[in-house]
Scaffold this active site. Sequence first.
Site, PDB file in Angstrom:
ATOM      1  N   GLU A 144       0.769  -1.131  -0.010  1.00 24.08           N
ATOM      2  CA  GLU A 144      -0.023   0.073  -0.075  1.00 24.08           C
ATOM      3  C   GLU A 144       0.776   1.195   0.000  1.00 24.08           C
ATOM      4  O   GLU A 144       1.741   1.432   0.882  1.00 24.08           O
ATOM      5  CB  GLU A 144      -0.853  -0.101   1.249  1.00 24.08           C
ATOM      6  CG  GLU A 144      -1.791   1.194   1.243  1.00 24.08           C
ATOM      7  CD  GLU A 144      -3.210   0.929   1.928  1.00 24.08           C
ATOM      8  OE1 GLU A 144      -3.363  -0.292   2.276  1.00 24.08           O
ATOM      9  OE2 GLU A 144      -3.827   1.833   2.338  1.00 24.08           O
ATOM     10  N   ARG A 145       0.769   2.097  -1.036  1.00 26.89           N
ATOM     11  CA  ARG A 145       1.624   3.206  -1.062  1.00 26.89           C
ATOM     12  C   ARG A 145       3.030   2.906  -1.488  1.00 26.89           C
ATOM     13  O   ARG A 145       3.812   3.879  -1.208  1.00 26.89           O
ATOM     14  CB  ARG A 145       1.450   4.129   0.146  1.00 26.89           C
ATOM     15  CG  ARG A 145       0.031   4.430   0.559  1.00 26.89           C
ATOM     16  CD  ARG A 145      -1.119   4.943  -0.474  1.00 26.89           C
ATOM     17  NE  ARG A 145      -2.225   5.172  -0.330  1.00 26.89           N
ATOM     18  CZ  ARG A 145      -3.342   5.493  -0.782  1.00 26.89           C
ATOM     19  NH1 ARG A 145      -3.174   5.973  -2.309  1.00 26.89           N
ATOM     20  NH2 ARG A 145      -4.488   5.707  -0.663  1.00 26.89           N
ATOM     21  N   ASN A 187      -3.125  -1.969   7.766  1.00 25.06           N
ATOM     22  CA  ASN A 187      -4.408  -2.409   7.528  1.00 25.06           C
ATOM     23  C   ASN A 187      -4.186  -3.845   7.481  1.00 25.06           C
ATOM     24  O   ASN A 187      -3.742  -4.479   6.299  1.00 25.06           O
ATOM     25  CB  ASN A 187      -4.891  -1.831   6.109  1.00 25.06           C
ATOM     26  CG  ASN A 187      -5.257  -0.531   6.090  1.00 25.06           C
ATOM     27  OD1 ASN A 187      -5.706   0.024   7.143  1.00 25.06           O
ATOM     28  ND2 ASN A 187      -4.729   0.263   5.027  1.00 25.06           N
ATOM     29  N   LYS A 264      -3.495  -0.073  13.939  1.00 31.81           N
ATOM     30  CA  LYS A 264      -4.340   0.895  13.460  1.00 31.81           C
ATOM     31  C   LYS A 264      -5.966   0.564  13.728  1.00 31.81           C
ATOM     32  O   LYS A 264      -6.405  -0.643  13.341  1.00 31.81           O
ATOM     33  CB  LYS A 264      -4.217   0.665  12.063  1.00 31.81           C
ATOM     34  CG  LYS A 264      -5.294   1.828  11.326  1.00 31.81           C
ATOM     35  CD  LYS A 264      -4.901   1.951   9.695  1.00 31.81           C
ATOM     36  CE  LYS A 264      -5.959   2.686   8.909  1.00 31.81           C
ATOM     37  NZ  LYS A 264      -5.549   2.905   7.562  1.00 31.81           N
ATOM     38  N   GLU A 268     -10.495   4.107   9.134  1.00 37.76           N
ATOM     39  CA  GLU A 268     -10.547   3.665   7.797  1.00 37.76           C
ATOM     40  C   GLU A 268     -11.171   2.304   7.771  1.00 37.76           C
ATOM     41  O   GLU A 268     -10.527   1.418   6.972  1.00 37.76           O
ATOM     42  CB  GLU A 268      -9.305   3.721   7.088  1.00 37.76           C
ATOM     43  CG  GLU A 268      -8.927   5.218   7.132  1.00 37.76           C
ATOM     44  CD  GLU A 268      -7.637   5.731   6.026  1.00 37.76           C
ATOM     45  OE1 GLU A 268      -6.727   4.738   5.930  1.00 37.76           O
ATOM     46  OE2 GLU A 268      -7.643   6.793   5.599  1.00 37.76           O
ATOM     47  N   ARG A 301      -1.811   3.577  17.096  1.00 38.86           N
ATOM     48  CA  ARG A 301      -1.877   4.976  16.080  1.00 38.86           C
ATOM     49  C   ARG A 301      -2.892   5.863  16.359  1.00 38.86           C
ATOM     50  O   ARG A 301      -4.071   5.251  16.923  1.00 38.86           O
ATOM     51  CB  ARG A 301      -1.961   4.572  14.811  1.00 38.86           C
ATOM     52  CG  ARG A 301      -0.649   3.750  14.043  1.00 38.86           C
ATOM     53  CD  ARG A 301      -0.900   2.955  12.743  1.00 38.86           C
ATOM     54  NE  ARG A 301      -0.432   4.032  11.631  1.00 38.86           N
ATOM     55  CZ  ARG A 301      -1.044   4.542  10.809  1.00 38.86           C
ATOM     56  NH1 ARG A 301      -2.448   3.953  10.402  1.00 38.86           N
ATOM     57  NH2 ARG A 301      -0.735   5.296   9.868  1.00 38.86           N
ATOM     58  N   ARG A 312     -11.718  17.829  10.318  1.00 42.20           N
ATOM     59  CA  ARG A 312     -10.872  16.532  10.430  1.00 42.20           C
ATOM     60  C   ARG A 312      -9.408  16.870  10.961  1.00 42.20           C
ATOM     61  O   ARG A 312      -8.970  15.935  11.589  1.00 42.20           O
ATOM     62  CB  ARG A 312     -10.512  16.101   8.904  1.00 42.20           C
ATOM     63  CG  ARG A 312      -9.443  15.348   8.372  1.00 42.20           C
ATOM     64  CD  ARG A 312      -9.994  13.909   8.518  1.00 42.20           C
ATOM     65  NE  ARG A 312      -8.871  13.135   8.641  1.00 42.20           N
ATOM     66  CZ  ARG A 312      -8.083  12.569   7.232  1.00 42.20           C
ATOM     67  NH1 ARG A 312      -8.769  12.923   6.219  1.00 42.20           N
ATOM     68  NH2 ARG A 312      -7.054  11.709   7.431  1.00 42.20           N
ATOM     69  N   ASP A 341      -2.772  14.288   6.933  1.00 46.17           N
ATOM     70  CA  ASP A 341      -2.295  13.017   6.433  1.00 46.17           C
ATOM     71  C   ASP A 341      -0.990  13.206   5.574  1.00 46.17           C
ATOM     72  O   ASP A 341      -1.155  12.967   4.181  1.00 46.17           O
ATOM     73  CB  ASP A 341      -3.464  12.299   5.682  1.00 46.17           C
ATOM     74  CG  ASP A 341      -3.082  10.755   5.296  1.00 46.17           C
ATOM     75  OD1 ASP A 341      -2.043  10.298   5.560  1.00 46.17           O
ATOM     76  OD2 ASP A 341      -3.811  10.127   4.456  1.00 46.17           O
ATOM     77  N   GLU A 363       5.283   9.771  13.398  1.00 41.08           N
ATOM     78  CA  GLU A 363       5.078   8.963  12.325  1.00 41.08           C
ATOM     79  C   GLU A 363       5.365   9.612  11.019  1.00 41.08           C
ATOM     80  O   GLU A 363       4.740  10.551  10.762  1.00 41.08           O
ATOM     81  CB  GLU A 363       3.968   7.889  12.241  1.00 41.08           C
ATOM     82  CG  GLU A 363       3.642   7.279  10.949  1.00 41.08           C
ATOM     83  CD  GLU A 363       2.421   6.602  10.963  1.00 41.08           C
ATOM     84  OE1 GLU A 363       2.001   5.937  11.990  1.00 41.08           O
ATOM     85  OE2 GLU A 363       1.711   6.523   9.887  1.00 41.08           O
ATOM     86  N   GLU A 369       3.456   9.037  -1.109  1.00 37.80           N
ATOM     87  CA  GLU A 369       2.261   8.936  -1.487  1.00 37.80           C
ATOM     88  C   GLU A 369       1.606  10.324  -2.022  1.00 37.80           C
ATOM     89  O   GLU A 369       0.903  10.328  -2.892  1.00 37.80           O
ATOM     90  CB  GLU A 369       1.216   8.517  -0.195  1.00 37.80           C
ATOM     91  CG  GLU A 369      -0.058   8.576  -0.544  1.00 37.80           C
ATOM     92  CD  GLU A 369      -1.002   8.148   0.824  1.00 37.80           C
ATOM     93  OE1 GLU A 369      -0.316   7.904   1.930  1.00 37.80           O
ATOM     94  OE2 GLU A 369      -2.095   8.344   0.720  1.00 37.80           O
ATOM     95  N   HIS A 479      -4.476  18.783   0.440  1.00 37.09           N
ATOM     96  CA  HIS A 479      -5.253  17.539  -0.123  1.00 37.09           C
ATOM     97  C   HIS A 479      -6.136  17.729  -1.254  1.00 37.09           C
ATOM     98  O   HIS A 479      -7.255  17.658  -1.325  1.00 37.09           O
ATOM     99  CB  HIS A 479      -6.100  17.082   1.351  1.00 37.09           C
ATOM    100  CG  HIS A 479      -6.298  15.452   1.207  1.00 37.09           C
ATOM    101  ND1 HIS A 479      -6.352  14.812   0.032  1.00 37.09           N
ATOM    102  CD2 HIS A 479      -6.071  14.740   2.418  1.00 37.09           C
ATOM    103  CE1 HIS A 479      -6.329  13.526   0.734  1.00 37.09           C
ATOM    104  NE2 HIS A 479      -6.058  13.640   1.981  1.00 37.09           N
TER     105      HIS A 479
HETATM  106  C1  GCV Z   1      -2.262   2.400   5.449  1.00 34.94           C
HETATM  107  C2  GCV Z   1      -3.798   7.642   4.392  1.00 34.94           C
HETATM  108  C3  GCV Z   1      -3.422   6.347   3.155  1.00 34.94           C
HETATM  109  C4  GCV Z   1      -3.584   4.904   3.679  1.00 34.94           C
HETATM  110  C5  GCV Z   1      -3.273   4.449   4.836  1.00 34.94           C
HETATM  111  C6  GCV Z   1      -3.638   5.659   5.745  1.00 34.94           C
HETATM  112  C7  GCV Z   1      -2.880   5.081   7.285  1.00 34.94           C
HETATM  113  O1  GCV Z   1      -5.164   7.340   4.285  1.00 34.94           O
HETATM  114  O2  GCV Z   1      -3.896   6.698   1.981  1.00 34.94           O
HETATM  115  O3  GCV Z   1      -3.405   4.023   2.396  1.00 34.94           O
HETATM  116  O4  GCV Z   1      -3.405   3.223   5.052  1.00 34.94           O
HETATM  117  O5  GCV Z   1      -3.334   6.789   5.415  1.00 34.94           O
HETATM  118  O6  GCV Z   1      -2.107   5.843   7.321  1.00 34.94           O
HETATM  119  O7  GCV Z   1      -3.451   4.427   7.969  1.00 34.94           O
END
Ligand code: GCV
Length: 674
Positions: A144-145, A187, A264, A268, A301, A312, A341, A363, A369, A479
């Site tokens: 991811e990313r 995730n 996490k 999300e 986290r 937000r 973010d 972090e 990204e 963003h």
């Molecule tokens: C791992 C952002 C990113 C997600 C990431 C999330 C996070 O939303 O776009 O890809 O998920 O941050 O840090 O948990």
Amino acid sequence: MNKKYLLGICLLSFGLTLFAEDGSKLWLRQASCEKASVCCSISSPTIAIAREELASLWRGKAVELQLFADEAHRKLGKEGYTIRTSDEKIVLGSTTEQGLLYAAYHLLRLQAEGADCTRLDIAEEPAFDVRVLNHWDNLDGTIERGYAGKSLWQWDELSDTVSARYQEYARANASVGINGTVLNNVNASVKILSSEYLEKVRVLADIFRPYGIKVYLSVNFASPMQLGGLSTADPLNEEVAEWWKKKVHEIYSLIPDFGGFLVKANSEGQPGPCDYGRTHAEGANMMARALKPYGGIVMWRAFVYSPSDADRAKQAYLEFKPLDGKFLDNVIVQVKNGPIDFQPREPYSPLFGAMPHTPLMAEFQVTQEYLGHSNHLAYLATMWKEFYRYVSPASLKGVAGVANIGDDTNWCGHDFAQANWYAYGRLAWNPLLSSEEIAKEWLAQTFTSDPKFVEPMTQVMMDSREAVVDYMMPLGLHHIFAWSHHYGPEPWCEVSGARADWLPSYYHQADKKGLGFDRSRSGSDAVSQYPDSLAHVFNSLELCPEEFLLWFHHVDWNHSLKSGRTLWDELCYKYQQGVDKVREFQKVWNQMKPYVDEERFQAVAKRLDIQANDAVWWKDACLEYFRTYSHMKYPEGVEAPVFKLKELKKVKLPISNYECPSADMLPRKNSSLE
Ligand code: GCV
């Protein structure tokens, strides 16, 4: 063997590497011909690595590795060390073998930089205990990313087949002082805790251990249900707590120095304690109790979205501040450096400083990204140093960096993205180092120590992150990225059914009056989450640093800025400045041809070309779009748009969150879009 003959072979192999470098050696490209004299009375796997590194690479006087138990060394902690030169030898000293390995890498770094090593008197200790990389690697091999290929971890082949890259990875991390790795995505798949996968994790932990790298895992809060077959994951349920205890016991029986969990939760779509009406502290503490007897930690986290409709940027603070002091002492709350973010520029997250009774870690996102993936040259040490302007390192227990590493030959996609891995590690060890020093170190080791190369390229690196901010989101904009994959501009983006705070219009708030998010006391009041002295500055339209202006204020198009220009004109100039800077980077790089091997020269040139094109794309997309609100003309000196808004609005890149687009997918200046 005759010395001249040896030298000949060295020069020949050096010559060959000049034409055949693929970036796979990172900053560890030193070659040596003669075995240096290395003396050490201890033997262990870690010492064996230190000895071997020095014996094969060090070219100076004899080196001795010594364990010391004196007060001076004890003060430097378990990972600290000294390097001292006498007439006959160089003595590396530490209270631990790990410290000696770090000392060995330090000495070799000095040599690679061409530093004078005749009179060394160095004492070093890391600023933070926890210096980890977070891999957002999925078990199916995607990242991811991640923009540098697939995951390094070959889960299907492990435990039988062990890639040579695991050890190279550990070596690279140890060489910059990184001491932990979270192997899998936050995730998290529950599968990572299955006995089958834990055995694979054990193999990696065994490889990393002698390099001083602990393994951690991201865990899914619902594991007791999905893996353990329980009917709940409620942290206050005894069976659930028992399930975690047993799982932790199983892990430590395989990996006695296992680091702990990263979680996490309730973010999300991830499960968490709030699903059962419990707090984040209750969830984290339940896991912390299971890990405590073994010395493990929980990194919990704070990247959450509260169910409220608060701004937000305020949500993590609103949810976590009331929990200050409620976490057990082996929990560290991991907070993203900014409140939203990982944007190209954010003010620091106000949670830092707001939870004095809770260990916190920062972090950072090393993977790009929101910074042009691995197509754009963006040196991020300057961004992380900006964070430390506001947040004292002494207030932190650790740092985490979301890794930019994949199975690409050069590890990071862009050759210059390696600098971010390197800089992340160096700043994790010592946040007081300057971005410039780190850039110089990295350039000298990765390419050449010739000042004709190092000086101009240091300048490029130092300017690079600001250039990205300028052509993407100047003056505090944030963003306004394309949906989902976050490559390229989409300030107009609308997705039916999406959360409002996932859409650009939520953040830029463009209207006919002006631009920007009003977070002042008369707006969302996010400013009040900062200490009074800073809240006062951010709250005032006049005092607010212009780099954060549109983050904290909705500003009239005609408002006059420090330059004397209106907001609209300044915005136009900033975008143009970003474009101009990248063109300048291209010119400088072209002059570097004599100092760089052909392969890396071409690879970087190709990506700079994409970056220059993207910068124009960003400028045109954003300015043409915002112009539909400002209805103002481009000021003199700002190039007329080459892309048309109507056409740019149709651009939908065929990439996922795991890919970096290739040049042929991007709108080009000379394409049919004109
Ligand atoms: C791992 C952002 C990113 C997600 C990431 C999330 C996070 O939303 O776009 O890809 O998920 O941050 O840090 O948990």
